[in-house]
Motif scaffolding. Structure first.
Motif, PDB file in Angstrom:
ATOM      1  N   GLY A 279      11.780  65.432  49.628  1.00 14.22           N
ATOM      2  CA  GLY A 279      12.624  65.874  50.733  1.00 14.22           C
ATOM      3  C   GLY A 279      11.801  66.599  51.792  1.00 14.22           C
ATOM      4  N   VAL A 280      12.331  66.612  53.025  1.00  8.00           N
ATOM      5  CA  VAL A 280      11.675  67.381  54.091  1.00  8.00           C
ATOM      6  C   VAL A 280      11.936  68.853  53.791  1.00  8.00           C
ATOM      7  N   LYS A 281      10.888  69.602  53.488  1.00 13.50           N
ATOM      8  CA  LYS A 281      11.101  70.996  53.078  1.00 13.50           C
ATOM      9  C   LYS A 281      10.546  71.992  54.099  1.00 13.50           C
ATOM     10  N   ARG A 282       9.676  71.472  55.023  1.00 16.52           N
ATOM     11  CA  ARG A 282       9.131  72.379  56.053  1.00 16.52           C
ATOM     12  C   ARG A 282       8.998  71.577  57.349  1.00 16.52           C
ATOM     13  N   ILE A 283       9.710  72.013  58.401  1.00 19.15           N
ATOM     14  CA  ILE A 283       9.594  71.312  59.681  1.00 19.15           C
ATOM     15  C   ILE A 283       8.652  72.128  60.559  1.00 19.15           C
ATOM     16  N   ILE A 284       7.511  71.549  60.824  1.00 15.47           N
ATOM     17  CA  ILE A 284       6.468  72.272  61.577  1.00 15.47           C
ATOM     18  C   ILE A 284       6.469  71.676  62.979  1.00 15.47           C
ATOM     19  N   ILE A 285       6.958  72.464  63.936  1.00 13.97           N
ATOM     20  CA  ILE A 285       7.267  71.859  65.242  1.00 13.97           C
ATOM     21  C   ILE A 285       6.566  72.573  66.389  1.00 13.97           C
ATOM     22  N   ASP A 286       6.113  71.771  67.329  1.00 12.88           N
ATOM     23  CA  ASP A 286       5.447  72.283  68.517  1.00 12.88           C
ATOM     24  C   ASP A 286       6.440  73.116  69.349  1.00 12.88           C
ATOM     25  N   ASN A 287       6.015  74.316  69.700  1.00  6.35           N
ATOM     26  CA  ASN A 287       6.861  75.236  70.463  1.00  6.35           C
ATOM     27  C   ASN A 287       7.469  74.611  71.716  1.00  6.35           C
ATOM     28  N   GLY A 288       6.711  73.702  72.350  1.00  5.82           N
ATOM     29  CA  GLY A 288       7.147  73.102  73.615  1.00  5.82           C
ATOM     30  C   GLY A 288       8.469  72.350  73.499  1.00  5.82           C
ATOM     31  N   ILE A 289       8.757  71.795  72.317  1.00  2.96           N
ATOM     32  CA  ILE A 289       9.995  71.003  72.184  1.00  2.96           C
ATOM     33  C   ILE A 289      10.953  71.614  71.152  1.00  2.96           C
ATOM     34  N   ALA A 290      10.576  72.767  70.600  1.00  2.00           N
ATOM     35  CA  ALA A 290      11.346  73.316  69.472  1.00  2.00           C
ATOM     36  C   ALA A 290      12.807  73.614  69.840  1.00  2.00           C
ATOM     37  N   ASP A 291      13.043  74.175  71.048  1.00  2.00           N
ATOM     38  CA  ASP A 291      14.433  74.541  71.402  1.00  2.00           C
ATOM     39  C   ASP A 291      15.323  73.302  71.493  1.00  2.00           C
ATOM     40  N   GLU A 292      14.813  72.285  72.205  1.00  2.00           N
ATOM     41  CA  GLU A 292      15.598  71.042  72.364  1.00  2.00           C
ATOM     42  C   GLU A 292      15.839  70.393  70.992  1.00  2.00           C
ATOM     43  N   PHE A 293      14.798  70.394  70.188  1.00  2.00           N
ATOM     44  CA  PHE A 293      14.884  69.792  68.844  1.00  2.00           C
ATOM     45  C   PHE A 293      15.962  70.517  68.007  1.00  2.00           C
ATOM     46  N   CYS A 294      15.918  71.841  68.030  1.00  2.00           N
ATOM     47  CA  CYS A 294      16.860  72.622  67.212  1.00  2.00           C
ATOM     48  C   CYS A 294      18.301  72.385  67.671  1.00  2.00           C
ATOM     49  N   GLU A 295      18.478  72.343  68.981  1.00  2.00           N
ATOM     50  CA  GLU A 295      19.830  72.122  69.512  1.00  2.00           C
ATOM     51  C   GLU A 295      20.384  70.789  69.017  1.00  2.00           C
ATOM     52  N   LYS A 296      19.564  69.746  69.108  1.00  2.00           N
ATOM     53  CA  LYS A 296      20.014  68.416  68.667  1.00  2.00           C
ATOM     54  C   LYS A 296      20.212  68.381  67.155  1.00  2.00           C
ATOM     55  N   LEU A 297      19.329  69.058  66.443  1.00  2.00           N
ATOM     56  CA  LEU A 297      19.414  69.048  64.973  1.00  2.00           C
ATOM     57  C   LEU A 297      20.711  69.726  64.503  1.00  2.00           C
ATOM     58  N   VAL A 298      21.048  70.839  65.134  1.00  2.00           N
ATOM     59  CA  VAL A 298      22.272  71.560  64.749  1.00  2.00           C
ATOM     60  C   VAL A 298      23.491  70.662  64.982  1.00  2.00           C
ATOM     61  N   LYS A 299      23.496  69.978  66.142  1.00  2.00           N
ATOM     62  CA  LYS A 299      24.618  69.088  66.477  1.00  2.00           C
ATOM     63  C   LYS A 299      24.793  68.004  65.407  1.00  2.00           C
ATOM     64  N   VAL A 376      18.420  72.500  52.989  1.00  2.00           N
ATOM     65  CA  VAL A 376      17.936  73.507  53.930  1.00  2.00           C
ATOM     66  C   VAL A 376      16.798  72.912  54.770  1.00  2.00           C
ATOM     67  N   ALA A 377      16.906  73.101  56.089  1.00  2.00           N
ATOM     68  CA  ALA A 377      15.864  72.615  57.004  1.00  2.00           C
ATOM     69  C   ALA A 377      15.203  73.820  57.667  1.00  2.00           C
ATOM     70  N   PRO A 378      14.081  74.299  57.130  1.00  2.00           N
ATOM     71  CA  PRO A 378      13.411  75.470  57.709  1.00  2.00           C
ATOM     72  C   PRO A 378      12.487  75.067  58.863  1.00  2.00           C
ATOM     73  N   ILE A 379      12.630  75.766  59.990  1.00  2.00           N
ATOM     74  CA  ILE A 379      11.824  75.452  61.182  1.00  2.00           C
ATOM     75  C   ILE A 379      10.665  76.460  61.292  1.00  2.00           C
ATOM     76  N   ILE A 380       9.454  75.932  61.312  1.00  2.00           N
ATOM     77  CA  ILE A 380       8.268  76.774  61.529  1.00  2.00           C
ATOM     78  C   ILE A 380       7.672  76.346  62.876  1.00  2.00           C
ATOM     79  N   ARG A 381       7.652  77.257  63.834  1.00  2.00           N
ATOM     80  CA  ARG A 381       7.157  76.902  65.177  1.00  2.00           C
ATOM     81  C   ARG A 381       5.641  77.110  65.248  1.00  2.00           C
ATOM     82  N   VAL A 382       4.943  76.166  65.897  1.00  2.00           N
ATOM     83  CA  VAL A 382       3.477  76.292  66.047  1.00  2.00           C
ATOM     84  C   VAL A 382       3.072  75.996  67.490  1.00  2.00           C
ATOM     85  N   ASN A 383       1.800  76.310  67.805  1.00  2.00           N
ATOM     86  CA  ASN A 383       1.340  76.134  69.186  1.00  2.00           C
ATOM     87  C   ASN A 383       0.463  74.919  69.395  1.00  2.00           C
TER      88      ASN A 383
END
Ligand code: NAP
Length: 469
Positions: A279-299, A376-383
């Motif tokens: 399973g996807v247990k850690r979502i490691i996401i670039d800060n530049g798109i994290a907000d848009e990604f989270c919004e869509k993921l929640v929806k 659970v989808a944990p979001i870890i933001r990176v640069n």
């Protein structure tokens, strides 16, 4: 339901109730076997291996195809039982049945392809004048120990290749969900009487005893790292395959197709209520798109339908037990206390845990240091990419990984540097075909499954050399 040993039904004075995690109802009981029964199974399996070794590959293959047909006929009945005991949505159970049928077919095909090779001894010093070839021989008795989350297909991933290469099997199914496996072994017994024996009871007792027995030749285990470690210490000189836990990362880079990545999380973090090794247990996401990604993921997360797992509209079932759901709840709450932020879910109702998106997770939180076995989808933001790969590898696990990017060189760097048994590009880690080599690096396991690869681990190579000088 009784155990099956030497082709006969065996019961015990002690029984364990198997409960439906959705409503707590008792579905059936199974015997709690003790050491004497394990000994009986070992003796019967050792008898059966001598019968199997005399059977032609042609016959074994045909009989496996017969089992395929039998399982196809009972697809719906088996899927319903699976849903009752595991709490997974019926459509996911039907998918597990389809994969189980496919896994069996692969084994029926592989039974005819167990080749040795000719070996040019004359390439070695003093080897001139020899003719040599190898044979792949069965090991004898394989003990298969399996977990609750995909009990049927994961057990077939052991039984089917074992039979294909003429080994007898003893299956120790999971105590929480043993029924579908036991019912399947009844089907198999119609074609291969006595070749597959089931021993129910506690892993800590009979499981432990079976893996320590000198009259067993191979252990094929799928389950947690803790149990896997114990087994490897007790197995002695036996061959051991360990398919263990995962803590799979999903890296999402700035240039990724965000919708595709969001779908990857929905299918990867919430499938089987998150109780998936890959399973996807850690979502490691670039800060530049994290907000848009989270919004869509929640929806998308909020569209999941929690309910009776037998209802075909349900897309999120229960966890295996209320106890398991409480454990997930506590882990999420601890992360929140340490600064993480719940964007969706975070609620437990009995054995259900709502699909949860949790942001501001840091890589030192228990939620992502250990395997969290829940939706659970944990979001870890990176640069940047360096940071993403560093975090992906900062774990004791190494099962599979997914990377979402359209940058070819970034993709290739991830493929090279991520320490995992499989790296998918533009696909989440939660993907497997039943013929591919499957098995993790680091603490995620030892050895590979996927029929052809399992056969390799369940046979031994003998070289026969003829001196023609
Ligand atoms: P588990 O607690 O390790 O149990 C797995 C099996 O081992 C059960 O049949 C259990 O019996 C038995 N067992 C327990 N203690 C034993 C012992 N001392 N000796 C021999 N056998 C023993 O795992 P789980 O909670 O069922 O499954 C979840 C874990 O499996 C997760 O970590 C998941 O990632 C992993 N998993 C890995 C893969 C993979 O392919 N890599 C696939 C699926 C799941 P009882 O039920 O009687 O305790």
């Amino acid at each position: 339901m009784d155990m099956l040993i030497g082709g006969k039904h065996v019961s015990s004075d002690d029984v364990e109730e198997v409960k439906n995690p959705y409503n707590g109802e008792i579905i059936d009981t199974v015997p709690i076997a003790h050491l004497q029964t394990a000994d009986l199974a070992i003796m019967e399996a050792n008898k059966a291996k001598d019968v199997l070794i005399e059977m032609s590959a042609f016959k074994i293959s045909n009989k496996l195809y017969n089992v395929v047909e039998k399982l196809k006929e009972k697809r719906q009945e088996f899927a319903e039982l699976l849903t009752l005991e595991v709490g997974k949505p019926i459509n996911e159970s039907l998918m597990e049945l389809d994969r189980s049928i496919e896994t069996l077919k692969l084994a029926a095909e592989e039974a005819k392809r167990i080749y040795g090779e000719s070996v040019p001894l004359d390439a070695g010093l003093n080897g001139k004048g020899f003719f040599a070839f190898t044979q792949r021989l069965p090991l004898g008795v394989v003990v298969a120990i399996t977990p609750f989350n995909y009990p049927l297909n994961l057990t077939i991933h052991k039984i089917a290749p074992a039979i294909a290469c003429k080994n007898a099997v003893i299956v120790k199914p999971p105590t929480e969900a043993p029924l579908t496996v036991m019912k399947f072994c009844e089907l198999l017994n119609e074609e291969f009487p006595g070749a597959v024996n089931t021993v129910t009871g506690y892993g800590s007792e009979v499981g432990n005893y079976l893996v320590s027995s000198p009259d067993v030749d191979k252990i094929s285990f799928t389950g947690s790292i803790t149990t896997g470690l114990m087994i490897s210490q007790r197995a002695g000189m036996k061959k051991v395959t360990l398919e263990l836990g995962g803590n799979d990362p999903m890296i999402v880079l700035n240039d990724a197709d965000i919708d595709k990545a969001v779908t990857g999380v929905i299918n990867g973090a919430f499938l089987n209520a998150g109780q998936v090794c890959m399973g996807v247990k850690r979502i490691i996401i670039d800060n530049g798109i994290a907000d848009e990604f989270c919004e869509k993921l929640v929806k998308e997360t909020e569209k999941l339908v929690m309910g009776n797992p037998l209802d075909s509209k349900t897309t999120l079932g229960t966890l295996i037990s209320e106890k398991a759901a409480i454990q997930v709840e506590e882990t999420v709450n601890n992360a929140v206390n340490d600064g993480a932020k719940i964007l969706a879910g975070g609620i437990r109702e009995g054995a259900f845990y709502h699909a949860t998106v949790i942001d501001n997770v840091t890589s030192d939180m228990d939620l992502v240091v250990n395997e969290t076995f829940g939706p659970v989808a944990p979001i870890i933001r990176v640069n940047n990419l360096d940071e993403a790969i560093g975090i992906a590898n900062n774990t004791d696990y190494g099962l599979q990984a997914g990377v979402f990017t359209n940058d070819y060189s970034a993709a290739m760097r991830c493929a090279k540097e991520i320490e995992a048994g499989t790296v998918f590009i533009n696909k989440q880690s939660t993907f497997r075909t039943d013929n591919m080599p499957f098995g993790g690096f680091k603490n995620s396991g030892v050895g590979k499954e996927g029929i052809k690869y399992a056969v390799a681990e369940m046979t031994k190579t003998k070289l026969i050399g003829l001196n023609l000088r």
